[in-house]
Design a protein around this motif. Structure first.
Motif, short mmCIF file in Angstrom:
data_model
loop_
_atom_site.label_atom_id
_atom_site.label_comp_id
_atom_site.label_asym_id
_atom_site.label_seq_id
_atom_site.Cartn_x
_atom_site.Cartn_y
_atom_site.Cartn_z
N TYR A 34 -15.26 -3.40 -6.39
CA TYR A 34 -14.35 -2.42 -6.33
C TYR A 34 -13.21 -2.62 -7.64
O TYR A 34 -13.22 -3.50 -7.97
N PHE A 88 -1.67 -1.84 -13.23
CA PHE A 88 -2.24 -3.40 -12.91
C PHE A 88 -3.67 -3.02 -12.12
O PHE A 88 -3.58 -2.62 -11.12
N LEU A 90 -7.09 -4.09 -10.66
CA LEU A 90 -7.74 -5.06 -9.75
C LEU A 90 -8.89 -4.88 -9.44
O LEU A 90 -9.31 -3.84 -9.16
N PHE A 104 -9.76 -10.29 -3.76
CA PHE A 104 -9.24 -9.74 -5.01
C PHE A 104 -9.18 -10.44 -6.19
O PHE A 104 -9.11 -11.75 -6.09
N GLY A 105 -9.39 -9.96 -7.43
CA GLY A 105 -9.32 -10.75 -8.42
C GLY A 105 -7.79 -10.85 -9.02
O GLY A 105 -6.93 -10.40 -8.48
N PRO A 106 -7.46 -11.68 -10.14
CA PRO A 106 -6.31 -11.89 -10.52
C PRO A 106 -5.46 -10.64 -11.20
O PRO A 106 -4.34 -10.72 -11.30
N ARG A 109 -2.94 -6.39 -16.48
CA ARG A 109 -1.72 -5.55 -16.77
C ARG A 109 -2.07 -4.58 -17.83
O ARG A 109 -2.18 -5.40 -19.04
N TYR B 32 -11.82 -3.28 11.75
CA TYR B 32 -11.65 -4.59 11.26
C TYR B 32 -10.18 -4.32 10.39
O TYR B 32 -9.91 -3.19 9.68
N TYR B 36 -2.76 -8.60 3.71
CA TYR B 36 -2.91 -9.20 2.44
C TYR B 36 -1.40 -9.49 1.87
O TYR B 36 -0.58 -8.67 2.14
N GLN B 38 0.72 -10.37 -1.52
CA GLN B 38 0.62 -10.09 -2.83
C GLN B 38 2.08 -10.62 -3.48
O GLN B 38 3.20 -10.11 -3.30
N GLY B 41 2.82 -9.85 -10.24
CA GLY B 41 1.90 -10.48 -11.15
C GLY B 41 0.65 -10.78 -10.69
O GLY B 41 -0.39 -11.29 -11.50
N LYS B 42 0.27 -10.94 -9.33
CA LYS B 42 -0.87 -11.52 -8.71
C LYS B 42 -1.63 -10.64 -7.99
O LYS B 42 -1.18 -9.70 -7.77
N GLY B 43 -3.00 -10.82 -7.86
CA GLY B 43 -3.82 -10.18 -7.14
C GLY B 43 -3.42 -10.53 -5.51
O GLY B 43 -3.18 -11.51 -5.24
N PRO B 44 -3.63 -9.29 -4.47
CA PRO B 44 -3.38 -9.39 -3.31
C PRO B 44 -4.41 -10.68 -2.81
O PRO B 44 -5.59 -10.66 -3.00
N LEU B 46 -5.97 -12.32 0.73
CA LEU B 46 -6.30 -12.18 2.12
C LEU B 46 -5.59 -13.31 2.94
O LEU B 46 -5.51 -14.27 2.71
N PHE B 89 0.60 -5.71 2.46
CA PHE B 89 -0.24 -4.62 2.85
C PHE B 89 -1.24 -4.92 3.94
O PHE B 89 -1.93 -5.98 4.20
N SER B 93 -10.78 -0.88 8.01
CA SER B 93 -12.01 -0.40 7.70
C SER B 93 -12.93 -0.26 8.93
O SER B 93 -12.50 -0.89 10.00
N LYS B 103 -15.15 0.42 2.68
CA LYS B 103 -13.92 0.74 1.88
C LYS B 103 -12.69 0.31 2.61
O LYS B 103 -12.52 0.66 3.98
N LEU B 104 -11.62 -0.27 1.98
CA LEU B 104 -10.56 -0.60 2.96
C LEU B 104 -9.49 0.53 2.63
O LEU B 104 -9.27 1.17 1.60
N PHE B 106 -5.68 1.21 2.89
CA PHE B 106 -4.34 0.32 2.71
C PHE B 106 -3.17 1.01 3.09
O PHE B 106 -3.04 2.08 2.92
N THR B 108 0.95 1.43 2.45
CA THR B 108 1.75 1.55 1.31
C THR B 108 2.57 0.40 1.02
O THR B 108 3.00 0.32 -0.03
#
Lengths: 113, 116
Positions: A34, A88, A90, A104-106, A109, B32, B36, B38, B41-44, B46, B89, B93, B103-104, B106, B108
């Motif tokens: 994704y 951003f 992802l 998810f990946g990192p 940006r 399901y 998440y 977050q 600056g990082k990815g979410p 789980l 978040f 699904s 597909k999830l 999400f 807001t």
């Protein structure tokens, strides 16, 4: 164990320039992949997803495209970036086995100037 | 029908308090429900997930409560700590019985701040 990589981590590009973001997954086979975009302080917008090599589904018509040339590689591209493409980005993967979950990946940006 | 509505948008809790974030969905086929976390600056990441065959799932200080009849689920963070300050978040699904890979949808997001 599974690992997801994205590069570059940050990118500053001028309007009208091309874009290529790469995502690779290790430690799993035939995952669903994704691409999401997250605007500053906003939620997660699904852009594309792929259930296999060469299979791409687009969620939102836009200036971007995606490709999956290999099982564990997912690429997000644009021929000409717009200011509105900033955000951003992802990548995520989700295995097809019962009990698998989405990770998810990192992120990358992207700033378009 | 595919939406997941999340509230509140932002939340300030004192250290040691309970943080509660709520989500509601419309599609009764959802089976399901992950959450998440977050950091900027990082990815979410789980955090915890639940299937509708149980009403509650607890992992450490994090608990999901699920109300199938009301089509609502919530995240409770007990003994909230400053390190829990992040955006949360909820998602939903349809996974079915044949495996994952869908597909999830999400919510807001909720910005949580835990103050000392």
């Amino acid at each position: 164990s599974q690992t997801i990589h994205q590069w570059p981590a940050t990118l500053v590009q001028p309007v009208g320039s091309p874009l290529s973001l790469e995502c690779t997954v290790e430690g799993t086979s035939n995952p669903n992949l994704y691409w999401y975009r997250q605007a500053a302080g906003r939620g997660l917008q699904l852009l594309f997803y792929s259930v296999g090599i060469g299979q791409i589904s687009s969620e939102v018509p836009q200036n971007l495209s995606a490709s999956r040339p290999q099982d564990r590689q997912f690429i997000l591209s644009s021929k000409k970036l717009l200011l509105s493409d900033s955000g951003f980005y992802l990548c995520a993967w989700w295995g097809k086995s019962v009990g698998d979950e989405q990770f998810f990946g990192p992120g990358t940006r992207l700033t378009v100037l | 029908q595919q939406q997941v509505k999340q509230s509140p948008q932002s939340l300030i809790v004192q250290k040691g308090g309970i943080s509660i974030i709520n989500c509601a969905y419309e599609n009764t086929a959802f089976d399901y429900f992950p959450w998440y976390q977050q950091f900027p600056g990082k990815g979410p990441a789980l955090l915890i997930a639940i299937r509708p065959d149980v009403s509650e799932k607890k992992e450490g200080r994090f608990t999901i409560s699920f109300n199938k009849s009301a089509k609502q689920f919530s995240l409770h963070i007990m003994d909230s700590q400053p390190g829990d300050s992040a955006t949360y978040f909820c998602a939903a699904s349809i996974r079915g019985l044949t495996g994952g890979g869908n597909k999830l949808t999400f919510g807001t997001g909720t910005q949580l701040k835990v103050e000392l």
